[in-house]
Every structure is written in structure tokens, then in C-alpha cells.
Design a protein around this motif. Structure first.
Motif, PDB file in Angstrom:
ATOM      1  N   ARG A  55     -18.058  49.780 -42.664  1.00  0.00           N
ATOM      2  CA  ARG A  55     -16.897  50.112 -43.495  1.00  0.00           C
ATOM      3  C   ARG A  55     -16.489  51.564 -43.338  1.00  0.00           C
ATOM      4  O   ARG A  55     -15.319  51.907 -43.425  1.00  0.00           O
ATOM      5  N   GLY A  56     -17.478  52.432 -43.162  1.00  0.00           N
ATOM      6  CA  GLY A  56     -17.190  53.865 -43.047  1.00  0.00           C
ATOM      7  C   GLY A  56     -16.260  54.150 -41.877  1.00  0.00           C
ATOM      8  O   GLY A  56     -15.306  54.915 -41.994  1.00  0.00           O
ATOM      9  N   ILE A  75     -25.213  54.831 -70.149  1.00  0.00           N
ATOM     10  CA  ILE A  75     -25.331  53.434 -69.745  1.00  0.00           C
ATOM     11  C   ILE A  75     -26.381  52.720 -70.585  1.00  0.00           C
ATOM     12  O   ILE A  75     -26.424  51.498 -70.631  1.00  0.00           O
ATOM     13  N   GLU A  88     -18.151  45.312 -63.628  1.00  0.00           N
ATOM     14  CA  GLU A  88     -18.857  45.047 -62.376  1.00  0.00           C
ATOM     15  C   GLU A  88     -18.557  43.632 -61.887  1.00  0.00           C
ATOM     16  O   GLU A  88     -18.284  43.412 -60.700  1.00  0.00           O
ATOM     17  N   ILE A  97     -16.886  47.250 -54.890  1.00  0.00           N
ATOM     18  CA  ILE A  97     -18.205  47.611 -55.393  1.00  0.00           C
ATOM     19  C   ILE A  97     -18.079  48.956 -56.085  1.00  0.00           C
ATOM     20  O   ILE A  97     -17.267  49.788 -55.692  1.00  0.00           O
ATOM     21  N   ALA A  98     -18.878  49.151 -57.128  1.00  0.00           N
ATOM     22  CA  ALA A  98     -18.711  50.329 -57.978  1.00  0.00           C
ATOM     23  C   ALA A  98     -19.802  51.355 -57.754  1.00  0.00           C
ATOM     24  O   ALA A  98     -20.982  51.027 -57.663  1.00  0.00           O
ATOM     25  N   PHE A  99     -19.384  52.621 -57.661  1.00  0.00           N
ATOM     26  CA  PHE A  99     -20.311  53.732 -57.828  1.00  0.00           C
ATOM     27  C   PHE A  99     -20.467  53.948 -59.328  1.00  0.00           C
ATOM     28  O   PHE A  99     -19.465  54.070 -60.049  1.00  0.00           O
ATOM     29  N   LEU A 100     -21.698  54.004 -59.800  1.00  0.00           N
ATOM     30  CA  LEU A 100     -21.924  54.270 -61.216  1.00  0.00           C
ATOM     31  C   LEU A 100     -22.261  55.742 -61.421  1.00  0.00           C
ATOM     32  O   LEU A 100     -23.081  56.304 -60.697  1.00  0.00           O
ATOM     33  N   ARG A 116     -17.947  64.309 -56.355  1.00  0.00           N
ATOM     34  CA  ARG A 116     -18.715  63.483 -55.429  1.00  0.00           C
ATOM     35  C   ARG A 116     -17.997  62.165 -55.123  1.00  0.00           C
ATOM     36  O   ARG A 116     -17.945  61.720 -53.979  1.00  0.00           O
ATOM     37  N   HIS A 120     -16.528  60.695 -51.521  1.00  0.00           N
ATOM     38  CA  HIS A 120     -16.806  59.365 -50.981  1.00  0.00           C
ATOM     39  C   HIS A 120     -15.542  58.532 -50.861  1.00  0.00           C
ATOM     40  O   HIS A 120     -15.598  57.372 -50.482  1.00  0.00           O
TER      41      HIS A 120
ATOM     42  N   ARG B  66     -26.066  59.510 -48.405  1.00  0.00           N
ATOM     43  CA  ARG B  66     -26.434  59.998 -49.745  1.00  0.00           C
ATOM     44  C   ARG B  66     -25.981  59.027 -50.828  1.00  0.00           C
ATOM     45  O   ARG B  66     -25.566  59.425 -51.913  1.00  0.00           O
ATOM     46  N   THR B  67     -26.027  57.766 -50.485  1.00  0.00           N
ATOM     47  CA  THR B  67     -25.788  56.728 -51.482  1.00  0.00           C
ATOM     48  C   THR B  67     -26.974  55.772 -51.455  1.00  0.00           C
ATOM     49  O   THR B  67     -27.621  55.615 -50.421  1.00  0.00           O
ATOM     50  N   VAL B  84     -31.687  51.716 -65.472  1.00  0.00           N
ATOM     51  CA  VAL B  84     -30.576  52.253 -64.677  1.00  0.00           C
ATOM     52  C   VAL B  84     -30.271  53.689 -65.091  1.00  0.00           C
ATOM     53  O   VAL B  84     -30.029  54.552 -64.242  1.00  0.00           O
ATOM     54  N   GLU B  88     -30.307  56.628 -62.475  1.00  0.00           N
ATOM     55  CA  GLU B  88     -29.051  57.322 -62.214  1.00  0.00           C
ATOM     56  C   GLU B  88     -29.238  58.827 -62.382  1.00  0.00           C
ATOM     57  O   GLU B  88     -28.781  59.620 -61.558  1.00  0.00           O
ATOM     58  N   ILE B  97     -25.762  59.282 -55.127  1.00  0.00           N
ATOM     59  CA  ILE B  97     -24.969  58.508 -56.062  1.00  0.00           C
ATOM     60  C   ILE B  97     -25.247  57.033 -55.797  1.00  0.00           C
ATOM     61  O   ILE B  97     -25.526  56.650 -54.659  1.00  0.00           O
ATOM     62  N   ALA B  98     -25.207  56.235 -56.861  1.00  0.00           N
ATOM     63  CA  ALA B  98     -25.645  54.842 -56.760  1.00  0.00           C
ATOM     64  C   ALA B  98     -24.480  53.874 -56.779  1.00  0.00           C
ATOM     65  O   ALA B  98     -23.555  54.012 -57.578  1.00  0.00           O
ATOM     66  N   PHE B  99     -24.538  52.905 -55.882  1.00  0.00           N
ATOM     67  CA  PHE B  99     -23.731  51.705 -56.017  1.00  0.00           C
ATOM     68  C   PHE B  99     -24.466  50.788 -56.991  1.00  0.00           C
ATOM     69  O   PHE B  99     -25.662  50.532 -56.799  1.00  0.00           O
ATOM     70  N   LEU B 100     -23.768  50.292 -57.998  1.00  0.00           N
ATOM     71  CA  LEU B 100     -24.392  49.363 -58.924  1.00  0.00           C
ATOM     72  C   LEU B 100     -24.007  47.942 -58.568  1.00  0.00           C
ATOM     73  O   LEU B 100     -22.839  47.649 -58.311  1.00  0.00           O
ATOM     74  N   ALA B 101     -24.977  47.055 -58.543  1.00  0.00           N
ATOM     75  CA  ALA B 101     -24.673  45.639 -58.331  1.00  0.00           C
ATOM     76  C   ALA B 101     -25.570  44.806 -59.218  1.00  0.00           C
ATOM     77  O   ALA B 101     -26.733  45.160 -59.444  1.00  0.00           O
ATOM     78  N   THR B 102     -25.033  43.722 -59.767  1.00  0.00           N
ATOM     79  CA  THR B 102     -25.839  42.841 -60.599  1.00  0.00           C
ATOM     80  C   THR B 102     -25.897  41.452 -59.968  1.00  0.00           C
ATOM     81  O   THR B 102     -24.953  41.023 -59.309  1.00  0.00           O
ATOM     82  N   ARG B 116     -22.924  43.627 -48.694  1.00  0.00           N
ATOM     83  CA  ARG B 116     -21.906  44.658 -48.934  1.00  0.00           C
ATOM     84  C   ARG B 116     -22.518  46.054 -48.913  1.00  0.00           C
ATOM     85  O   ARG B 116     -21.951  46.987 -48.349  1.00  0.00           O
ATOM     86  N   LEU B 117     -23.688  46.182 -49.504  1.00  0.00           N
ATOM     87  CA  LEU B 117     -24.348  47.487 -49.533  1.00  0.00           C
ATOM     88  C   LEU B 117     -24.696  47.941 -48.125  1.00  0.00           C
ATOM     89  O   LEU B 117     -24.578  49.117 -47.785  1.00  0.00           O
ATOM     90  N   HIS B 120     -21.771  49.269 -46.372  1.00  0.00           N
ATOM     91  CA  HIS B 120     -21.452  50.630 -46.819  1.00  0.00           C
ATOM     92  C   HIS B 120     -22.511  51.631 -46.367  1.00  0.00           C
ATOM     93  O   HIS B 120     -22.427  52.806 -46.706  1.00  0.00           O
ATOM     94  N   ARG B 121     -23.504  51.156 -45.668  1.00  0.00           N
ATOM     95  CA  ARG B 121     -24.530  52.000 -45.077  1.00  0.00           C
ATOM     96  C   ARG B 121     -25.289  52.840 -46.101  1.00  0.00           C
ATOM     97  O   ARG B 121     -25.447  54.056 -45.930  1.00  0.00           O
TER      98      ARG B 121
END
Lengths: 345, 345
Positions: A55-56, A75, A88, A97-100, A116, A120, B66-67, B84, B88, B97-102, B116-117, B120-121
Motif C-alpha cells: 500500500r505504501g 480508551i 472500528e 483501518i484506524a490508527f488509534l 504523526r 503517515h 514505526r507502526t 490497549v 498505546e 503508532i498502532a493500527f487497531l483491529a478487532t 491488511r496490516l 500496510h507493512r
DNA sequence: ACGCTATTTTAGATCGATCTAAAATGCAAA
DNA sequence: TTTGCATTTTAGATCGATCTAAAATAGCGT
């Protein structure tokens, strides 16, 4: 080892399928330009060589990142937990997809997080603004062309998309109910850090009281936390001409106030009514169960996503503000489970 | 409008400062190669032209993103909310920084999120694996060179870094305490979907009972939710030779079981002891307050980050498994607030 | 002034995808 | 067979940073 292994890019897929990179790229994005037979062959090759989309790299040609930033103050508060869960799920359904990021209500942390997220290249932001955020901060984001939806809290004087609960009307209904039960002297707890959401809640209480010719509530400037709720309870209980209704700015504050009052010997619902806002799952489960104003945080999260995706697709669309109805939930902590007449929202 | 505006890249900064792109790049990354005077000039230029670093472009040359991905089963459960929150905060401190997924405990959703993650590498993953995840799934991630730390739950038979609470010992202590209070017939609720964490909790109960020559617990295969807790309570209460202690697999299940039992006329702590695991903030606040095993989810989140950053920095380091102590928290729901002798963890 | 090393700076290739504009191919009509 | 037009495919430039290897500059001793 990672030196020697040749990374698998679209070039490798092209080689394997015997077509050009451009064709592979078209297949990956389901372009109708490419012939069905070729498409199948390329897809098989991608599978065969274990290709993973980057994707990058795509983003560099100006494509969307399909990421958004989700900025909340905390959170661990179940209220925001639900809001984030709703957002989400909606984002996932839309292929985002979300950065939290959390701000702990600090504008400095919020600023760092925003920086930041912009680095991104998120496509947009859902922002529960930290207390102290200025309209200028919001305007700056707009000036940078960053789609942004404010959720729950709207920075006073700022423009732009917003979704939140109808705090004003919700708290009016709650107050009316308490008045009907015979309560006359009100206190409101949790205003140490003010924001638009709190402002409207307090306004709702004041409006209802004014309508009935009752005195304005005592405002306790304690933190909007469990701990702050306990402090408010102690202050209140020591007063000579003690209030008979404690309206807490949210459920968590009420969860702090109730056991503190009980320790001091108060009968919740008898000596004093205590209420919250939010109706988090725990509210039904307390001692006693909490009368509160349901604000459906999960729904707010979903709605924020809808607004944001719309804004991303149409940056110039008219601004939209969605205020979702708040529902009065009557339980034991207000002293009597007298239901409102049918039709009261 | 976004067509005409020339985007501000490192080339513009270079032009403004009168140096080459390479020099600007070195300045941005604080390289010691560049002269102090030049550095200052470039930094001033970056500021002046409103430059924003493009992480995506940098990533293309093989740099870290850096994710990291943060995969949890549900974010509205306050237990995971705390986990979380801890993760975080630790990530933010490290510049990540974190991608959040449930996943809602679904392996399919988990698979989609992982895909997906990876696209996004992300540099690594913190994974609270969905029930049904296989050791092969974890091995596949390792095979892809994806640093991964399992948190809370460890996929049975999988290898790799892990951090979680000492469920086994924690539940043994809890059970010992209940036995000491005179309870003899145990039930365990919430095992509809099994995972390592639940497995160890049940094992802890069984081990303690065996040690005292007591019969194994009745296992209620209800969902690990509020609703499931209520169902377990009803099943249990209808039994002829009814258990006198209900050990719930987590606090939320206990929050569901307690009001259900009360509706059925049970005296919590008198007729039956009910306990949870987790010690979420609401536990102290229930009716009655909940005896539980504190597992410090925030700390687990922090620890997971520490392990993950270590793994990212040293992919070949020895695998590390950190089991954090669980602490027995005695409140009223078990019938008597008899403290354990000093020294019991 | 010269050579020599140490310090700074830079040109140009590169990462992996997408886009543009052009070329190749297929097919039907002339 | 040739032309015209629609359908498919492709070469090569491009996005914005980083890296390599080389060039420019500075400093120093003789």
C-alpha cells in the motif's frame, strides 16, 4: 537472510504471468480494461509467487492510504471503548483501518499525535478533541485539507462536521424526571475540564430548573473520573443545606460518587438521587442500578465514520452536524422507577 | 485546488536552503555527517516552507514504518480497554503508532485484519488471538518474518514471545480462599469458546480442588459475556444439588451472573459465592463488590510492547515468555472478607 | 604551494506501485 | 488485402524519500 531473499513485487508477478507490470497493476485494482483470461492468469500468478500488495508504494502515486486517525481522550473509559468499537467496525466494513491515538485530554499530546498521523498521510480524522483545543486548531486541519469529524465534543466556535449525543435535551429530560420525583436542590459534578459536551449537559440541567423556577445547580468542579466522583460526594455530603440530587456528568463519575456516599451513610435514592450519563453496560449492574441518559456511543462511532467517509469522498460537501437522540433510562439510583409518559424521547 | 498547489517535498526544502536533497535528508534524520551551520539553515527552511515528512516514501527504501498492529477480540470490554491503553501509551513513548483491529473472536476477521496490516507493512504485531487460531497461523507469521507478541492468550502449541497473567496460580489462590471459607461444590462459567487463558483458569480451580480431595467443578459452557453469565446463573440455580461457589472466567461474566442470581432470590455471598477475574475498575463498585483475581491488563499491554520492540530490534533473539503475577482481591461477593495470610501473592 | 587526510556535500540510482500516451491486437466492413 | 475502430497491453516517467559512491571543500604539516 533478509538480504538474500528477493522481495516479491509486482514485477515478479508480471514475469511469472508473462505480462507487463502495468497489466498486473490493472488486475490488482480490478480494472475492466484487462481481458478476463489475462486477469485469471495474473491472479493465479500472484497467488503462486505469494505476492503481497504494498500500500505504501501505491500511496506514493497520490492514492488514498485507506487509513484514518482515531483520536480519543482515553480508551479505558468504557464510553470511549464503545465509541471506538463502533467506529472500528464501520471502518473495517469500508476497507479502512484506524490508527488509534489517545490524548489524556492534553493538547500537547494531541498535537504530537496529529503530527504523526499527518506524516503517515491518513485520509482523515475522527477527533474527540482534548479540552483546550481551539477553533484555530480545527481550522488549521481544514486548511491542510485534512478531512476531520469531531465526535462527542465540538470545539466551541469551530466549524466542520460533527456528531454527538443530544446532551442538552437528554439532561433536560433527566432533570424534569428528578423534579417530578420531588427533588429540588441540585448539584452537578465533574466540570474540572470543560468541553462542549459537558457544557450542554450542564445547560440542560439549568434550563429545566429555570423552567420550574428552581435555583441553579451547585457546580462541583471535580475531575470527570471515578476519583473525582468520590470527591464530589464527600464535599456535597458535608454541606449544611445539602442538595438532594447529584447529577454526574457521566456514568464513571456516578460510579465513584455512589460508594463514597454509601460509606458516608447516605441512602442512594432515599437521602439523595444520583444519576449518570452514557449508560455504559455497567450502569445496569451497580448498587443500586444507575439512572442515566443513554447516549449510544457505539452509534456515535458509526455515524462519525459515515460523515468522515462522505467528507473524504466529497471534500467540498456542505458541513453536516448530526445530533443523535439521548434516551432517559430510569433505574433505582434516582429514588423511584417512575416511567416517563410514553412519547418522551 | 489540490491540483494546482505544488506539494511541499524535501526538494522544495533543498531549493529554499540552497543545498541538495541528500543533505536535507541527512538533516531530517539527525545525521552527524552534516555541519552544524548547514543543519540549522535546513531546519529553518523546512519550517519556513511548511515541510511535512512523508513516512510512506521513506518506507519504500526499506525503512521501518514505526507502526504496529494491535489485534484484540473486543475493545468495548474494559479489560481489553485497559490493555490497549497500556500498550498505546508505551508505543507512543517509543515513537510508534498502532493500527487497531478487532476480531470478535473470529478467525476469518482476524485473517482479514492480518492481511491488511501486512499490506500496510507494520513492523510487528501484538496479538490477542481469536479462539480457533492454530499454531500453524502463528508459525506462518513467523515464517513471513513478522515480529509478533501474543498477549493474554497463547495459542496452544505455538512458539514465540508471550506475555499474560498467571492465571493458573491466581485461580488456585482464589479457589483455596473459597475452600477455606467452607465452599465445597464449585461451578466454572464462561467456556463456550476455549483459549489458553481460560484453560489455565479452569486448571487452577481444578488443581486446588484436587489438592483438597474435592470433586472437580461443574463446567458451564456459556459465552464469556454478561449475557452468558446470566444464563450460567439460571442453569445453576435450577439444579437440585446446587453448587455453592460460582467461579466466573472473568469479571464481565460475574457482572452478568450476579443480578441474575439476585433476581432468582439468591443471597450473593450467603447462598452462593461469585467471583471474577480481571479486577476491572467496576469490580470494586458492584452489588456486592466483586471478589476477583487482579491481572493488571494495563501492565500486560506495556509488557507486550516491550517484548515487541525488542523483537523488532533483534529478530533472532531468544524467545521470551513473561507471566505477570495475579493478585487475589477479596471483596464481599465471596461471602467473607477474610484476608489471606501475608505472603500469598 | 603542495600533498594528504578528514569533513561535508552531492548526483543519480533506487524502492514498488500507478499513470499517460502510445503501440499491439482483434475483428468487421469495404 | 486493407482500413477503421474498439479492445488490450505496454514502455517509461513518476511519486518522495534514502543510499552509494564519488566529488568538493577544509585543514594541516612540510
Amino acid at each position: 537472510m533478509s538480504k538474500t531473499e528477493p522481495r516479491i513485487t509486482l514485477t515478479e508477478v508480471a514475469r511469472h504471468a508473462g505480462v507487463s507490470r502495468a497489466t498486473v497493476s490493472l488486475v490488482l485494482r480490478d480494472s475492466p480494461l484487462v481481458a478476463a483470461e489475462t486477469r485469471a492468469r495474473v491472479q493465479a500468478s500472484a497467488e503462486a509467487v505469494g505476492y503481497l500488495y504494498n500500500r505504501g508504494a501505491a500511496t506514493m502515486r497520490g492514492l488514498r492510504t485507506r487509513t484514518v486517525g482515531l483520536l480519543v481522550t482515553e480508551i479505558d473509559n468504557p464510553f470511549f471503548g464503545e465509541l471506538v468499537a463502533g467506529a472500528e467496525a464501520a471502518l473495517e466494513a469500508a476497507g479502512y483501518i484506524a490508527f488509534l491515538a489517545t490524548t489524556a485530554d492534553s493538547v500537547e499530546r494531541q498535537q504530537r499525535a496529529l503530527q504523526r498521523l499527518r506524516e503517515h498521510r491518513v485520509d482523515g480524522l475522527i477527533l474527540c478533541a482534548a479540552g483546550g483545543t481551539t477553533p484555530q486548531d480545527i481550522a488549521t486541519l481544514a486548511g491542510q485539507g485534512m478531512p476531520c469529524v469531531q465526535a462527542m465534543r465540538q470545539v466551541r466556535g469551530s466549524r466542520g462536521d460533527f456528531t454527538g449525543a443530544d446532551n442538552l435535551l437528554g439532561l433536560e429530560h433527566l432533570t424534569e424526571h428528578l423534579i417530578r420525583l420531588g427533588h429540588r436542590r441540585f448539584a452537578f459534578a465533574g466540570t474540572a475540564v470543560m468541553n462542549s459536551s459537558l457544557r450542554h449537559r450542564l445547560d440542560g440541567v439549568e434550563t429545566a430548573l429555570r423552567r420550574h423556577g428552581l435555583p441553579a445547580p451547585l457546580v462541583l468542579r471535580t475531575a470527570a473520573t471515578r476519583q473525582g466522583g468520590a470527591e464530589a460526594a464527600e464535599t456535597l455530603w458535608r454541606m449544611r443545606d445539602r442538595p438532594d440530587a447529584l447529577v454526574c456528568c457521566n456514568d464513571v463519575v456516578a460510579f465513584g460518587a455512589i460508594p463514597a456516599l454509601q460509606r458516608l451513610g447516605a441512602g442512594i435514592g432515599q437521602d439523595i438521587a444520583v444519576t449518570g450519563v452514557g449508560d455504559v453496560p455497567e450502569a445496569a449492574n451497580g448498587n443500586p442500578p444507575l439512572t442515566t441518559v443513554a447516549t449510544d456511543p457505539r452509534r456515535i462511532g458509526q455515524e462519525a465514520v459515515r460523515l468522515l467517509l462522505r467528507r473524504i469522498a466529497q471534500p467540498a460537501a456542505a458541513m453536516e452536524q448530526v445530533v443523535l437522540p439521548a434516551r432517559l433510562v430510569i433505574r433505582a439510583s434516582c429514588g423511584a422507577a417512575m416511567p416517563l409518559p410514553a412519547g418522551a424521547a
